[in-house]
Design an enzyme around this catalytic site. Sequence first.
Site, PDB file in Angstrom:
ATOM      1  N   GLU A  47       0.861  -1.185   0.000  1.00  0.00           N
ATOM      2  CA  GLU A  47       0.000   0.000   0.000  1.00  0.00           C
ATOM      3  C   GLU A  47       0.893   1.228   0.000  1.00  0.00           C
ATOM      4  OE1 GLU A  47      -2.813   0.380   3.244  1.00  0.00           O
ATOM      5  OE2 GLU A  47      -3.826   2.025   2.203  1.00  0.00           O
ATOM      6  N   CYS A 245      -6.610   0.883   2.866  1.00  0.00           N
ATOM      7  CA  CYS A 245      -7.597   1.974   2.897  1.00  0.00           C
ATOM      8  C   CYS A 245      -7.465   2.918   1.712  1.00  0.00           C
ATOM      9  CB  CYS A 245      -7.453   2.771   4.185  1.00  0.00           C
ATOM     10  SG  CYS A 245      -7.941   1.856   5.645  1.00  0.00           S
ATOM     11  N   ASN A 376     -12.166  -3.061   0.339  1.00  0.00           N
ATOM     12  CA  ASN A 376     -11.199  -3.292   1.415  1.00  0.00           C
ATOM     13  C   ASN A 376     -11.826  -2.843   2.726  1.00  0.00           C
ATOM     14  OD1 ASN A 376      -8.433  -3.564   2.711  1.00  0.00           O
ATOM     15  ND2 ASN A 376      -8.882  -1.416   3.122  1.00  0.00           N
ATOM     16  N   GLU A 377     -11.832  -3.688   3.697  1.00  0.00           N
ATOM     17  CA  GLU A 377     -12.336  -3.342   5.032  1.00  0.00           C
ATOM     18  C   GLU A 377     -13.675  -2.614   4.965  1.00  0.00           C
ATOM     19  OE1 GLU A 377      -9.498  -1.610   7.741  1.00  0.00           O
ATOM     20  OE2 GLU A 377      -8.479  -3.522   7.939  1.00  0.00           O
TER      21      GLU A 377
HETATM   22  O1  AHR Z   1      -2.242  -1.624   6.808  1.00  0.00           O
HETATM   23  C1  AHR Z   1      -2.675  -0.364   7.189  1.00  0.00           C
HETATM   24  C2  AHR Z   1      -4.179  -0.226   7.109  1.00  0.00           C
HETATM   25  O2  AHR Z   1      -4.777  -1.097   8.015  1.00  0.00           O
HETATM   26  C3  AHR Z   1      -4.796  -0.608   5.799  1.00  0.00           C
HETATM   27  O3  AHR Z   1      -4.778   0.420   4.893  1.00  0.00           O
HETATM   28  C4  AHR Z   1      -6.196  -0.946   6.167  1.00  0.00           C
HETATM   29  O4  AHR Z   1      -6.780  -1.877   5.308  1.00  0.00           O
HETATM   30  C5  AHR Z   1      -6.070  -1.432   7.597  1.00  0.00           C
HETATM   31  O5  AHR Z   1      -6.988  -0.817   8.409  1.00  0.00           O
END
Ligand code: AHR
Length: 657
Positions: A47, A245, A376-377
């Site tokens: 990321e 995120c 994602n999440e």
């Molecule tokens: O890994 C850091 C963050 O943790 C990521 O962006 C998210 O998916 C999680 O909350």
Amino acid sequence: MTIVRRFALACFIATGLNARAQQGILKVQADKVTATIQPTMWGIFFEDINFGADGGLYAELVKNRSFEFTKPLMGWTKEGHKVVEGSMLILNRKAEDPNNPRFLRVTADHEGPGDLGLVNEGFRGMGIKKGVRYFFSILYRQPQTGITLHIGLKDAKGNSLGDTVLVPTETGEQWHKATATITATATEPKASMTLGFEGDGRIDVDMISLFPGDTWRNRPGGLRADMVQWLADMKPGFIRFPGGCIVEGMDLNNRYQWKKTVGPVEDRQFEINRWNVEFPRRSTPDYFQSHGLGFFEYFQLAEDIGAQPLPILNCGMACQFNTAELVPLDQEDPYIQDALDLVEFANGDTTTRWGKLRASMGHPASFHLQMMGVGNENWGPQYVERLQEFTKAIKARYPDLKLVNSSGTDPDGARFDYLNGELRSMHADLIDEHYYRNPEWFFANARRYDGYPRGSSHIFAGEYAAQSDHTVSPENKNCWLTALSEAAFMTGLERNADVVSMASYAPLFANADAWQWTPDLIWVNNLQSYGTPDYYVQQLFSLNKGTGVVPLTLDGHTVAGQDSLYATACVDDATHDLIIKVVNASGQPAVKTIAVEGRKLGKTGTLTVLQNNDLGAVNTFDQPRQVAPHTTTLQTGKTISLAMEPYSFNIIRIPLR
Ligand code: AHR
């Protein structure tokens, strides 16, 4: 009491004072494969967080190269005694060029060298290496000739590290690219780049760029070689990108849109990085995404390191911790179309629209995309509704494409339970579980998957890391305790490889001068990088992956905490090895006899050990191998005698006859 002391005390009470020549034999049935280990089992999560892309993996040294940051001259300083009002202006041609609207107009009035110019500070300085060639490039246009560019590299004290002169020769309304090179005369971690305008006249400039020549595979405009090497050295089964995120964005406008990240770099749209403003205590107002590292480069990276690509796409929901914006269900088509088009970009024939673009970028062959994440999440019924639409459309067109679905932010609780039920009733291919928990949780959850349903959805442990303090605490450390607890937990992932098909630690990279989130797998500064103890755990699992799990028991039970031991065994059909992994989480040494049944062993094997007596031990730039693996030869007989050091992760590898 710190978590390290608390854990050490708990171990001391549990195991007593003496070295343990323990009762019980570890029994391995080497001829009885109980689960297939997928080639994708151990992978990596990338990321753009902690300056992971710009200021990290993407080797560009100029920050804000096309003046698109919110403050257009952030990262730049005007320099020279002839800098006057109006001599340098930012112009915005948004209607004409929405992706790259701004440029700099310089008007020079008989300037001499050093009279009028700019300095770029780089990403917390520029890492410059003696003897390396640096490639400068600039887009310019000018009504007539008359201006000479002076490009220089300076160390933190202002001493020259090399310079060159460039005379733009083209004139007219069109933009042109000019290039020059400088070979650095010394090494400097905090260098800067100067750009002087000498002469008389007007020149417009944009995309002012400086790359080292020693990028990964020496690709122009490429990636930082040492950082990619850490990844290649893991031999990962997959690489998940671009997050995290960042996929969701603070709002929908800020979501990651892969189409903005492909094609010529000057046409890629800058975007504020959502981590720029996320944590006021780790503020990074200069964090933007140039998208120089975009989806083409991610696919190429995956191919380079032999990993399957796993892109994660926005499902029509912005981060639910931020704005939680939703796209109305009847307006979701463009989001779904992005997913369909991405498959075409990765795999499509070169006659297709997106396949043609891939080919034009230098890769006519398919990238063999086989899986994709949707969301994602994300959580709640809003996610399920949107996911259903995505799934219907994608599976109708690409029935074999495996889809990764989010189970939210936590591995338990109401949100998780709801989604877990919904996703299973949808027969999700892969459920993405995330765990940012303390080390005790990781030890305690080594059996998490023993009781999971078989024969249905598979698990992708998509983001996990033990937190020495607590989630999102800036005090979290990548210490030996966190790594050891992850190793213990991972024995449970391997043992349950019929359920768990993929796993990746998160986040991957952190720039030591510009991070927002800790712990992270690999830390870098402008010139150096090191793997944390957690990195070596990941690497050891990946390099010793095996193809099939075989039973390993102690008194008839799987080993997940008895005598502070955590263990698993597998065979590797390709190398014909038996691989046994044992974590000794006790502060005492331990000796175990291992009896292998069903197959004959070669006379010698190897024992690789990752160990430190201090659970608080960390690796650093100065001491990068405080916690790092060491391999020795291991003699075998009818049985194997494994003498384990306190707090150790032990990997035995023995050829099977
Ligand atoms: O890994 C850091 C963050 O943790 C990521 O962006 C998210 O998916 C999680 O909350």
